[in-house]
Design an enzyme around this catalytic site. Structure first.
Site, PDB file in Angstrom:
ATOM      1  N   SER A 276       0.833  -1.207   0.000  1.00  0.00           N
ATOM      2  CA  SER A 276       0.000   0.000   0.000  1.00  0.00           C
ATOM      3  C   SER A 276       0.866   1.254   0.000  1.00  0.00           C
ATOM      4  O   SER A 276       1.962   1.264   0.568  1.00  0.00           O
ATOM      5  CB  SER A 276      -0.863  -0.008   1.257  1.00  0.00           C
ATOM      6  OG  SER A 276      -1.426   1.250   1.489  1.00  0.00           O
TER       7      SER A 276
ATOM      8  N   TYR B 105      -1.978  -1.084  10.813  1.00  0.00           N
ATOM      9  CA  TYR B 105      -2.202  -1.572   9.445  1.00  0.00           C
ATOM     10  C   TYR B 105      -0.975  -1.257   8.577  1.00  0.00           C
ATOM     11  O   TYR B 105      -0.425  -2.126   7.897  1.00  0.00           O
ATOM     12  CB  TYR B 105      -3.462  -0.931   8.853  1.00  0.00           C
ATOM     13  CG  TYR B 105      -3.547  -1.033   7.354  1.00  0.00           C
ATOM     14  CD1 TYR B 105      -3.882  -2.230   6.739  1.00  0.00           C
ATOM     15  CD2 TYR B 105      -3.257   0.074   6.543  1.00  0.00           C
ATOM     16  CE1 TYR B 105      -3.940  -2.321   5.355  1.00  0.00           C
ATOM     17  CE2 TYR B 105      -3.318  -0.018   5.155  1.00  0.00           C
ATOM     18  CZ  TYR B 105      -3.652  -1.217   4.574  1.00  0.00           C
ATOM     19  OH  TYR B 105      -3.696  -1.313   3.211  1.00  0.00           O
TER      20      TYR B 105
ATOM     21  N   LYS C 143       2.102  -3.689   6.591  1.00  0.00           N
ATOM     22  CA  LYS C 143       2.518  -3.651   5.178  1.00  0.00           C
ATOM     23  C   LYS C 143       4.036  -3.453   5.091  1.00  0.00           C
ATOM     24  O   LYS C 143       4.721  -4.083   4.277  1.00  0.00           O
ATOM     25  CB  LYS C 143       1.781  -2.535   4.426  1.00  0.00           C
ATOM     26  CG  LYS C 143       0.281  -2.794   4.261  1.00  0.00           C
ATOM     27  CD  LYS C 143      -0.011  -4.012   3.379  1.00  0.00           C
ATOM     28  CE  LYS C 143      -1.480  -4.343   3.281  1.00  0.00           C
ATOM     29  NZ  LYS C 143      -1.770  -5.618   2.619  1.00  0.00           N
TER      30      LYS C 143
HETATM   31  C1  UD1 Z   1      -6.691   4.892   3.356  1.00  0.00           C
HETATM   32  C2  UD1 Z   1      -5.564   4.334   4.172  1.00  0.00           C
HETATM   33  C3  UD1 Z   1      -4.656   3.524   3.286  1.00  0.00           C
HETATM   34  C4  UD1 Z   1      -5.429   2.455   2.555  1.00  0.00           C
HETATM   35  C5  UD1 Z   1      -6.511   3.148   1.741  1.00  0.00           C
HETATM   36  C6  UD1 Z   1      -7.370   2.182   0.953  1.00  0.00           C
HETATM   37  C7  UD1 Z   1      -5.159   6.060   5.907  1.00  0.00           C
HETATM   38  C8  UD1 Z   1      -4.190   7.022   6.498  1.00  0.00           C
HETATM   39  N1  UD1 Z   1      -4.789   5.400   4.813  1.00  0.00           N
HETATM   40  O1  UD1 Z   1      -6.150   5.838   2.458  1.00  0.00           O
HETATM   41  O2  UD1 Z   1      -3.682   2.924   4.089  1.00  0.00           O
HETATM   42  O3  UD1 Z   1      -4.570   1.730   1.724  1.00  0.00           O
HETATM   43  O4  UD1 Z   1      -7.358   3.876   2.630  1.00  0.00           O
HETATM   44  O5  UD1 Z   1      -8.119   1.369   1.782  1.00  0.00           O
HETATM   45  O6  UD1 Z   1      -6.252   5.886   6.429  1.00  0.00           O
HETATM   46  N2  UD1 Z   1     -12.419  11.497   3.352  1.00  0.00           N
HETATM   47  C9  UD1 Z   1     -13.405  12.425   3.638  1.00  0.00           C
HETATM   48  N3  UD1 Z   1     -14.603  11.960   4.096  1.00  0.00           N
HETATM   49  C10 UD1 Z   1     -14.863  10.645   4.289  1.00  0.00           C
HETATM   50  C11 UD1 Z   1     -13.852   9.707   3.967  1.00  0.00           C
HETATM   51  C12 UD1 Z   1     -12.644  10.178   3.500  1.00  0.00           C
HETATM   52  O7  UD1 Z   1     -13.219  13.615   3.488  1.00  0.00           O
HETATM   53  O8  UD1 Z   1     -15.979  10.299   4.730  1.00  0.00           O
HETATM   54  C13 UD1 Z   1     -11.116  11.985   2.861  1.00  0.00           C
HETATM   55  C14 UD1 Z   1      -9.968  11.553   3.737  1.00  0.00           C
HETATM   56  O9  UD1 Z   1      -9.811  12.387   4.848  1.00  0.00           O
HETATM   57  C15 UD1 Z   1      -8.819  11.605   2.733  1.00  0.00           C
HETATM   58  C16 UD1 Z   1      -9.478  11.220   1.402  1.00  0.00           C
HETATM   59  O10 UD1 Z   1     -10.880  11.426   1.595  1.00  0.00           O
HETATM   60  O11 UD1 Z   1      -8.363  12.917   2.645  1.00  0.00           O
HETATM   61  C17 UD1 Z   1      -9.247   9.777   1.040  1.00  0.00           C
HETATM   62  O12 UD1 Z   1      -9.556   8.975   2.172  1.00  0.00           O
HETATM   63  P1  UD1 Z   1      -9.633   7.395   2.117  1.00  0.00           P
HETATM   64  O13 UD1 Z   1     -10.536   6.977   1.043  1.00  0.00           O
HETATM   65  O14 UD1 Z   1      -9.946   6.928   3.524  1.00  0.00           O
HETATM   66  O15 UD1 Z   1      -8.184   6.954   1.688  1.00  0.00           O
HETATM   67  P2  UD1 Z   1      -6.751   7.268   2.352  1.00  0.00           P
HETATM   68  O16 UD1 Z   1      -6.875   7.832   3.705  1.00  0.00           O
HETATM   69  O17 UD1 Z   1      -5.935   8.000   1.368  1.00  0.00           O
END
Ligand code: UD1
Length: 340
Positions: free
Chosen positions: A125, A150, A154
């Site tokens: 990841s 997590y 990895k």
């Molecule tokens: C997360 C995990 C990563 C994992 C990936 C796929 C972390 C730090 N990393 O990535 O290890 O491989 O998921 O499963 O958690 N967001 C919102 N509202 C929401 C959900 C998300 O604003 O309801 C934002 C988050 O704050 C982030 C972006 O969307 O800025 C992407 O979030 P997300 O889809 O959870 O992925 P990652 O955090 O990049």
């Protein structure tokens, strides 16, 4: 050629099964349904016309996994997906994450050695990079101490594979996924989040379908063009195809290094707001949202350099952001129809 896939009924696993079958490989699945459902196997058959062999086993259960190797003596390679993957949950249950993610890998590696299977593709990841110092992220950049258990699993798994391949009985390709989204274009395969989604895309699709009232955008005061976090979203079918390329390389290219690492993303940085707006525009549907506080542990911006995968694997992401939001929404609608 037979390929064993642990976690083969999961989100990325199921799409990889379809791509492997369409490329002429014979996948054999191990999956304990901890993040999937039996209909995913039926849907693989609907897409490919064939039902792959599937064992509903836990990849940590050495005796049962040994039986799979014993029954299928000519396995040429393993793709190891089976793992727990929720970052937040991993902070609350670190031991469960270390146990599942590391024991499953060690189990598979022990049996590969026992049965003389010398090739593995590992699902790593982008989380291993933490908050990167330079963008886009290249494979050579130093890894940072992980914030979550997590992420630690990895990093540890990568280390285990690097050290094990140094003994030359095993070759490994480590794929560092950026943010997998989208679904199969037939809407027969996609993500099945356990409970309230943590990730952006399933939260967006569940909000669009009325399961969730509104989306919370986690902070809009970052130093990015619109203030929201930037990620490299990749269509799950493109990601699945990268696995076929990795298997091709391991099985059909002579004289490759014993352990190689590749970023698997698109190379494009997309903000949370851009993602939400593209979803609304392409699908012609409004996503009610509000801006909330930052989420602990979030990197401000991260996106991949995919030059290495492009040059060495001959792989490049082909599907667009519009494809990702359209296919994700079609999948959510399929799930809704199934329930009704
Ligand atoms: C997360 C995990 C990563 C994992 C990936 C796929 C972390 C730090 N990393 O990535 O290890 O491989 O998921 O499963 O958690 N967001 C919102 N509202 C929401 C959900 C998300 O604003 O309801 C934002 C988050 O704050 C982030 C972006 O969307 O800025 C992407 O979030 P997300 O889809 O959870 O992925 P990652 O955090 O990049």
């Amino acid at each position: 050629m037979k390929i064993l896939i642990t976690g083969g009924l999961g989100f990325i696993g199921s799409h990889t099964i379809v791509e492997l079958m369409q490329a002429g490989y014979e996948p054999i699945i191990i999956d304990d349904l901890s993040n999937s459902e039996p209909f995913m196997l039926d849907n693989i058959q609907k897409i490919t016309g064939q039902k792959p062999k599937c064992y509903l086993y836990d990849a940590c259960d050495k005796d049962r996994v040994r039986n799979v190797f014993a029954e299928n003596t000519d396995i040429k390679a393993v793709i190891h997906f089976a793992a727990k993957k929720a970052v937040g949950e991993s902070m609350k249950q670190p031991l469960a994450y270390y146990r599942t993610n590391l024991v499953s890998l060690l189990t598979v590696l022990d049996l590969m050695q026992e049965f003389k299977v010398g090739n593995i593709v590992f699902a790593s990841s982008a989380t291993v990079y933490g908050e990167p110092e330079k963008l886009p992220v290249t494979e050579e950049m130093p890894l940072q101490k992980s914030l979550s258990s997590y992420g630690s699993t990895k990093q540890m798994a990568e280390d285990i594979l690097e050290k094990t391949t140094a003994n030359h009985w095993l070759k490994a390709i480590l794929l560092r996924f950026f943010n997998p989204v989208g679904a199969h274009h037939t809407a027969l395969l996609g993500e099945l989040p356990n409970g309230v989604p943590n990730n952006l895309m399933p939260y967006v699709t569940q909000t669009a379908s009325g399961i969730r009232k509104e989306l919370t955008i986690n902070g809009n005061d970052y130093s990015t063009p619109d203030g929201t976090c930037v990620r490299d979203y990749i269509h799950v079918v493109d990601l699945a195809k990268a696995h076929v390329k990795a298997i091709d390389r391991l099985l059909k290219t002579a004289e490759t290094p014993v352990c190689e690492v590749f970023n698997i993303g698109t190379g494009a940085g997309i903000s949370v707001l851009e993602m939400v707006e593209t979803f609304e525009k392409v699908n012609n549907i409004k996503i009610p949202y509000r801006v909330g506080p930052r989420r602990a542990g979030d990197a401000e911006s991260i996106y991949a350099s995919c030059e290495k995968a492009n040059k060495i694997l001959g792989w490049k992401a082909e599907l667009s952001l519009a494809d990702m939001v359209r296919d994700s929404w079609n999948w959510e609608k399929y799930l809704k129809d199934r329930k009704e």
